[in-house]
Write a protein that holds these residues in place. Structure first.
Motif, mmCIF file in Angstrom:
data_model
loop_
_atom_site.group_PDB
_atom_site.id
_atom_site.type_symbol
_atom_site.label_atom_id
_atom_site.label_comp_id
_atom_site.label_asym_id
_atom_site.label_seq_id
_atom_site.Cartn_x
_atom_site.Cartn_y
_atom_site.Cartn_z
ATOM 1 N N ASP A 186 -5.884 -10.959 36.104
ATOM 2 C CA ASP A 186 -4.620 -10.432 35.603
ATOM 3 C C ASP A 186 -3.992 -11.323 34.543
ATOM 4 O OD1 ASP A 186 -3.774 -12.604 37.055
ATOM 5 O OD2 ASP A 186 -2.517 -11.479 38.459
ATOM 6 N N GLY A 187 -4.713 -12.366 34.130
ATOM 7 C CA GLY A 187 -4.213 -13.261 33.092
ATOM 8 C C GLY A 187 -3.455 -14.462 33.622
ATOM 9 N N THR A 188 -3.250 -14.509 34.942
ATOM 10 C CA THR A 188 -2.551 -15.645 35.545
ATOM 11 C C THR A 188 -3.375 -16.918 35.383
ATOM 12 O OG1 THR A 188 -1.577 -14.184 37.215
ATOM 13 C CG2 THR A 188 -1.550 -16.555 37.680
ATOM 14 N N LYS A 189 -2.716 -17.970 34.938
ATOM 15 C CA LYS A 189 -3.390 -19.259 34.775
ATOM 16 C C LYS A 189 -2.982 -20.176 35.933
ATOM 17 C CE LYS A 189 -3.744 -18.972 29.736
ATOM 18 N NZ LYS A 189 -5.188 -18.730 29.761
ATOM 19 N N VAL A 190 -3.989 -20.711 36.613
ATOM 20 C CA VAL A 190 -3.760 -21.512 37.811
ATOM 21 C C VAL A 190 -4.585 -22.782 37.709
ATOM 22 C CG1 VAL A 190 -3.780 -21.510 40.334
ATOM 23 C CG2 VAL A 190 -3.574 -19.351 39.094
ATOM 24 N N SER A 191 -4.067 -23.869 38.268
ATOM 25 C CA SER A 191 -4.825 -25.115 38.315
ATOM 26 C C SER A 191 -6.141 -24.888 39.039
ATOM 27 C CB SER A 191 -4.022 -26.193 39.044
ATOM 28 O OG SER A 191 -4.855 -27.261 39.436
ATOM 29 N N CYS A 192 -7.248 -25.370 38.445
ATOM 30 C CA CYS A 192 -8.549 -25.187 39.092
ATOM 31 C C CYS A 192 -8.599 -25.969 40.403
ATOM 32 C CB CYS A 192 -9.684 -25.613 38.164
ATOM 33 S SG CYS A 192 -9.878 -27.388 37.930
ATOM 34 N N TYR A 193 -7.784 -27.008 40.554
ATOM 35 C CA TYR A 193 -7.766 -27.768 41.794
ATOM 36 C C TYR A 193 -7.223 -26.916 42.936
ATOM 37 C CZ TYR A 193 -8.703 -31.753 38.793
ATOM 38 O OH TYR A 193 -9.280 -32.599 37.888
ATOM 39 N N THR A 194 -6.193 -26.124 42.649
ATOM 40 C CA THR A 194 -5.641 -25.226 43.659
ATOM 41 C C THR A 194 -6.610 -24.104 43.976
ATOM 42 O OG1 THR A 194 -3.391 -25.685 42.857
ATOM 43 C CG2 THR A 194 -3.692 -23.728 44.224
ATOM 44 N N VAL A 195 -7.188 -23.501 42.934
ATOM 45 C CA VAL A 195 -8.136 -22.403 43.128
ATOM 46 C C VAL A 195 -9.352 -22.883 43.904
ATOM 47 C CG1 VAL A 195 -9.714 -20.828 41.942
ATOM 48 C CG2 VAL A 195 -7.387 -21.127 41.095
ATOM 49 N N ASP A 196 -9.886 -24.042 43.533
ATOM 50 C CA ASP A 196 -11.103 -24.536 44.184
ATOM 51 C C ASP A 196 -10.869 -24.886 45.642
ATOM 52 O OD1 ASP A 196 -12.903 -24.192 42.135
ATOM 53 O OD2 ASP A 196 -12.538 -26.156 41.259
#
Length: 284
Positions: A186-196
């Motif tokens: 959806d275009g949301t940008k999130v820290s890869c640390y949080t996602v991972d």
């Protein structure tokens, strides 16, 4: 031996065996200047020898003749610098020339790049490598029908790639390229640390196979003490995985994709599921 050293040995040994078993003379991959392609190229060079690795620098330059300013840009590009640093052969191919008949979009560019990579692979009897991370694989952040022969980093989350890059002496300037942001559908940008962190938890839950999805997810959120933001993000990630399930059916062909599909509720023949159980080499 540290986890990073074990991972390096695992990837290099597996690549060497694959190249030997399949009768390839070497490998080709894109050098886009990012940390993932740099890590993949470094590992390939270590495993196969720098003379057996070909890097492709694939700019999209609107002037098909590559004017002087474009040449200057290319000469300073990270891909060029990485090729020089690793002392591997490289070719520069302007992707624009192959896209004039299509409307420009990321998927079209990725597929044209794949054709270019296989052109050079066939010419040299090389295998095509890619550097899709486990993070992007789980999220479906890759182009359907733009695959490769060997996925170098398919068992590594994005957040691990920084540490891994430093352990194998990837140049400092490559590690400074922005890898800290992951973009959702959806275009949301999130820290890869949080996602991972969430993807790692999801993967562990999938491979336990001892609970229904709904119960397992609720328990996961409680055990991991997710904040309301993390719980909502986890739900968005799972929705994205379900939306991109069609990519799991044809891409890579690796066992973890089958396990993700089973967990997400896809209807898969029992013999395929058993094959995944017996042959899964996923790094847990």
């Amino acid at each position: 031996m540290s986890w990073l050293q074990s991972m390096e040995k695992h990837i290099c040994t597996k690549l060497q065996k694959f190249i030997e078993d399949e009768g390839y003379a070497g490998a080709v991959l894109e050098l886009d200047g990012g940390i993932e392609s740099t890590v993949a190229a470094t590992l390939a060079s270590n495993a196969l020898g720098n003379s057996n690795v070909l890097g492709l620098i694939l700019p999209y330059v609107e002037n098909p003749d590559l004017n002087e300013s474009s040449k200057t840009f290319l000469s300073q590009s990270h891909g060029f610098v990485i090729a020089e640093h690793l002392n591997i052969n490289y070719e520069v191919v302007n992707v624009f020339n192959s896209l004039t008949a299509f409307n420009e979009n990321d998927d079209a560019i990725s597929r044209v790049k794949t054709m270019i990579k296989y052109y050079y692979a066939d010419m040299n009897k090389y295998a095509v490598l890619d550097f899709t991370s486990l993070t992007d694989a789980m999220l479906g952040n890759f182009t359907k029908h733009a695959g490769s022969d060997f996925a170098m980093l398919i068992n590594m989350h994005k957040k691990d790639i920084f540490d891994f890059a430093r352990s194998i002496n990837v140049p400092y300037y490559a590690t400074k390229r922005n890898l800290s942001i992951t973009t959702l559908n959806d275009g949301t940008k999130v820290s890869c640390y949080t996602v991972d962190k969430i993807l790692y938890d999801i993967n562990k839950m999938i491979f336990k196979k001892d609970e229904a999805f709904e119960d397992g997810f609720d328990r996961l959120c409680i055990e991991r003490k997710y904040s309301s933001y993390e719980r909502n993000l986890a739900e968005d990630i799972i929705m994205q995985m379900k939306k991109n399930m069609h990519k799991y059916k044809i891409s890579y062909g690796t066992e973890q994709f089958i396990n993700w599909r089973v967990w997400l509720g896809d209807d898969i023949p029992e013999e395929v599921v058993l094959l995944a159980d017996n042959n899964n080499e996923m790094v847990k």
